[in-house]
Design an enzyme around this catalytic site. Structure first.
Site, PDB file in Angstrom:
ATOM      1  N   HIS A 110       0.835  -1.213   0.000  1.00 20.71           N
ATOM      2  CA  HIS A 110       0.000   0.000   0.000  1.00 20.71           C
ATOM      3  C   HIS A 110       0.868   1.261   0.000  1.00 20.71           C
ATOM      4  O   HIS A 110       0.502   2.273   0.591  1.00 20.71           O
ATOM      5  CB  HIS A 110      -0.988  -0.003   1.182  1.00 20.71           C
ATOM      6  CG  HIS A 110      -2.074  -1.024   1.009  1.00 20.71           C
ATOM      7  ND1 HIS A 110      -3.180  -0.806   0.226  1.00 20.71           N
ATOM      8  CD2 HIS A 110      -2.199  -2.284   1.496  1.00 20.71           C
ATOM      9  CE1 HIS A 110      -3.947  -1.899   0.239  1.00 20.71           C
ATOM     10  NE2 HIS A 110      -3.376  -2.813   1.004  1.00 20.71           N
ATOM     11  N   GLY A 144      -4.601 -12.703  -4.210  1.00 18.69           N
ATOM     12  CA  GLY A 144      -3.676 -11.612  -3.920  1.00 18.69           C
ATOM     13  C   GLY A 144      -2.340 -11.796  -4.621  1.00 18.69           C
ATOM     14  O   GLY A 144      -1.372 -11.111  -4.312  1.00 18.69           O
ATOM     15  N   SER A 189      -2.209 -11.459  -7.871  1.00 23.98           N
ATOM     16  CA  SER A 189      -2.415 -10.681  -9.100  1.00 23.98           C
ATOM     17  C   SER A 189      -2.805 -11.484 -10.322  1.00 23.98           C
ATOM     18  O   SER A 189      -2.256 -11.296 -11.414  1.00 23.98           O
ATOM     19  CB  SER A 189      -1.158  -9.868  -9.437  1.00 23.98           C
ATOM     20  OG  SER A 189      -1.053  -8.827  -8.561  1.00 23.98           O
ATOM     21  N   GLU A 206      -7.317  -1.172 -15.606  1.00 28.06           N
ATOM     22  CA  GLU A 206      -7.869  -1.581 -14.299  1.00 28.06           C
ATOM     23  C   GLU A 206      -8.563  -0.389 -13.620  1.00 28.06           C
ATOM     24  O   GLU A 206      -9.647  -0.512 -13.067  1.00 28.06           O
ATOM     25  CB  GLU A 206      -6.732  -2.122 -13.424  1.00 28.06           C
ATOM     26  CG  GLU A 206      -7.147  -2.515 -12.033  1.00 28.06           C
ATOM     27  CD  GLU A 206      -7.201  -4.011 -11.800  1.00 28.06           C
ATOM     28  OE1 GLU A 206      -6.506  -4.768 -12.480  1.00 28.06           O
ATOM     29  OE2 GLU A 206      -7.969  -4.409 -10.910  1.00 28.06           O
ATOM     30  N   ASP A 226       1.508  -4.107  -9.404  1.00 27.44           N
ATOM     31  CA  ASP A 226       1.244  -5.464  -9.904  1.00 27.44           C
ATOM     32  C   ASP A 226       1.602  -5.590 -11.377  1.00 27.44           C
ATOM     33  O   ASP A 226       2.311  -6.512 -11.794  1.00 27.44           O
ATOM     34  CB  ASP A 226      -0.233  -5.826  -9.730  1.00 27.44           C
ATOM     35  CG  ASP A 226      -0.669  -5.741  -8.288  1.00 27.44           C
ATOM     36  OD1 ASP A 226       0.214  -5.622  -7.415  1.00 27.44           O
ATOM     37  OD2 ASP A 226      -1.883  -5.767  -8.038  1.00 27.44           O
ATOM     38  N   TYR A 268     -10.319  -1.298  -0.599  1.00 26.37           N
ATOM     39  CA  TYR A 268      -9.101  -0.765  -1.222  1.00 26.37           C
ATOM     40  C   TYR A 268      -9.242   0.723  -1.584  1.00 26.37           C
ATOM     41  O   TYR A 268      -8.411   1.552  -1.208  1.00 26.37           O
ATOM     42  CB  TYR A 268      -8.782  -1.589  -2.468  1.00 26.37           C
ATOM     43  CG  TYR A 268      -7.478  -1.213  -3.125  1.00 26.37           C
ATOM     44  CD1 TYR A 268      -6.287  -1.807  -2.745  1.00 26.37           C
ATOM     45  CD2 TYR A 268      -7.442  -0.244  -4.127  1.00 26.37           C
ATOM     46  CE1 TYR A 268      -5.091  -1.461  -3.354  1.00 26.37           C
ATOM     47  CE2 TYR A 268      -6.258   0.105  -4.734  1.00 26.37           C
ATOM     48  CZ  TYR A 268      -5.086  -0.506  -4.346  1.00 26.37           C
ATOM     49  OH  TYR A 268      -3.908  -0.145  -4.945  1.00 26.37           O
TER      50      TYR A 268
HETATM   51  C1  GLA Z   1      -3.105  -4.366  -4.917  1.00 25.43           C
HETATM   52  C2  GLA Z   1      -2.944  -3.254  -5.941  1.00 25.43           C
HETATM   53  C3  GLA Z   1      -1.511  -2.711  -5.940  1.00 25.43           C
HETATM   54  C4  GLA Z   1      -1.042  -2.370  -4.525  1.00 25.43           C
HETATM   55  C5  GLA Z   1      -1.351  -3.508  -3.553  1.00 25.43           C
HETATM   56  C6  GLA Z   1      -1.060  -3.139  -2.127  1.00 25.43           C
HETATM   57  O1  GLA Z   1      -2.359  -5.486  -5.286  1.00 25.43           O
HETATM   58  O2  GLA Z   1      -3.273  -3.699  -7.226  1.00 25.43           O
HETATM   59  O3  GLA Z   1      -1.428  -1.598  -6.790  1.00 25.43           O
HETATM   60  O4  GLA Z   1      -1.617  -1.168  -4.091  1.00 25.43           O
HETATM   61  O5  GLA Z   1      -2.692  -3.924  -3.634  1.00 25.43           O
HETATM   62  O6  GLA Z   1       0.297  -2.933  -1.933  1.00 25.43           O
END
Ligand code: GLA
Length: 389
Positions: free
Chosen positions: A35, A127, A129, A163, A175, A225
């Protein structure tokens, strides 16, 4: 070979004539720097050898035919390259569609349709991606099949744009960047304020990266988020009145402590504290790694988790249980949640001889407390996207 099975499925569904191409894009795990990417801070992710396989072929008309081996129950999903617009729909095809749309927005018109079959061996919603992996994969396919002149870094930016604008998630660049720019055996030390980056070799002598998947699903869109992001923006606006900065990532811990009272709302102050300290922790962690000081790196991973738990409040009982149980295992160098949080995975560095014990102990404690099992993956750091055949 996994891709050969995906290719076989493509041929079964769509026939075997024409120029059929096979591609791969990885998933990613973030080692530290969570974050921070929408706060102008640093991140330290790496691409994985697990990811998304795609088989594609151009069509003579404007049709899109998509099929995913991960969502076989949905069958073949048909649409068109015409009239793609940013809207909320429930299925996975929003990711490839969003990329086709985003290329068009950037002046690169996709002028015919395509058939596409995907298979991902990243657990969905974990998580790691899976969505950014599909985005970068689609971008790479368009670049290769339509001859668009884009770099891998452009693919990351187009993925994030899609996105944000097509899928309505205000994610940062981490990501897509980690996936598009991945390099085997290396993590990427990225300054998200400038997009300057450096590859840092991850040489874990006698240790492994273990991912523990909570099996608590999360969807970024319906998670908190965007709320966290707004809280950070509000904190920045307030602290920015007393010290001239562009982002929370510009602040040292000392500066934050000196000026934090200008952030009136306690919650926003906690969120900003995490963003500032996590960025500094990431810089320190990479320096420790460069000095072969894995112990300090692990300690900083642990501190990162505490901050995400207490100040950023994005962990939850599942991730906290996985991490707190991991900390109890002898041979664990560091353990923290990774990715957006609210479910998903943790990442741990575990000594080779402790890996089996880790999986057994953490797995048993997790199931006892949470009521269902976690999954464990010993992962390798892989390359960015490529054409396989
Ligand atoms: C998700 C978002 C990223 C980043 C993370 C937290 O994966 O896609 O851009 O903000 O959360 O670090």
């Amino acid at each position: 070979m996994i891709w050969e099975e995906v290719l076989a499925k493509f041929k079964e569904l769509f026939g075997d004539e024409g120029d059929i191409r096979v591609y791969f894009a990885p998933g990613r795990v973030n080692m530290i720097g969570e974050h921070t990417d929408y706060n102008g801070g640093h991140v330290f992710p790496c691409a994985l050898t697990i990811g998304t396989y795609g088989v594609a072929r151009k069509r003579a008309d404007k049709k899109l035919r998509f099929y995913s081996l991960n969502f076989e129950q949905l069958g073949v999903l048909e649409s068109s390259i015409e009239g793609l617009k940013p809207e909320k729909e429930a299925d996975w095809t929003n990711y490839p569609k969003g990329i086709i749309w985003a290329f068009g927005e950037k002046g690169m018109q996709v002028d015919c349709g395509m058939d596409l079959v995907l298979f991902g061996n990243i657990p969905n919603g974990s998580g790691l991606s899976s969505s950014a992996s599909v985005e970068v994969l689609t971008g790479y396919i368009l670049k290769d099949m339509f001859g668009f002149d884009v770099t891998n870094q452009d693919l990351a930016l187009i993925g994030q744009f899609s996105e944000n604008k097509f899928n309505g998630v205000n994610c940062g660049i981490m990501d897509q960047f980690a996936i598009a720019m991945g390099k085997a055996g290396h993590a990427i030390f990225l300054d998200t304020a400038t997009l300057q980056y450096e590859y840092a070799p991850i040489k874990l002598e006698n240790a492994k990266i273990v991912i523990s998947c909570s099996n608590k699903k999360r969807g970024l869109g319906d998670s908190k988020y965007n709320e966290r992001r707004a809280e950070c923006e509000s904190a920045l606006a307030q602290i920015g009145e007393v010290i001239g900065i562009n982002s929370l990532g510009d602040l040292t811990e000392e500066q934050f402590e000196q000026y934090k009272s200008s952030i009136k709302d306690d919650v926003c102050q906690k969120r900003a504290k995490h963003a500032v300290y996590e960025n500094q922790r990431t810089i320190k962690a990479v320096a420790a790694l460069q000095n072969n000081d894995l112990e300090t790196f692990g300690k900083l991973m642990n501190e990162s988790h505490v901050s995400l738990r207490d100040d950023y409040e994005v962990t939850g009982v599942e991730l906290d249980t996985l991490v707190e149980e991991a900390w109890k295992v002898d041979g664990v160098i560091g353990s923290r949640m990774t990715g957006a949080g609210f479910g998903g995975c943790t990442v741990s560095i575990v000594k080779d001889d402790a890996v089996d014990r880790f999986i057994e102990q953490v797995g048993a404690a997790y199931e006892k407390k949470i009521g269902y099992a976690a999954d464990f993956y010993v992962v390798e750091i892989g390359d960015g996207p490529s054409r396989l055949a």
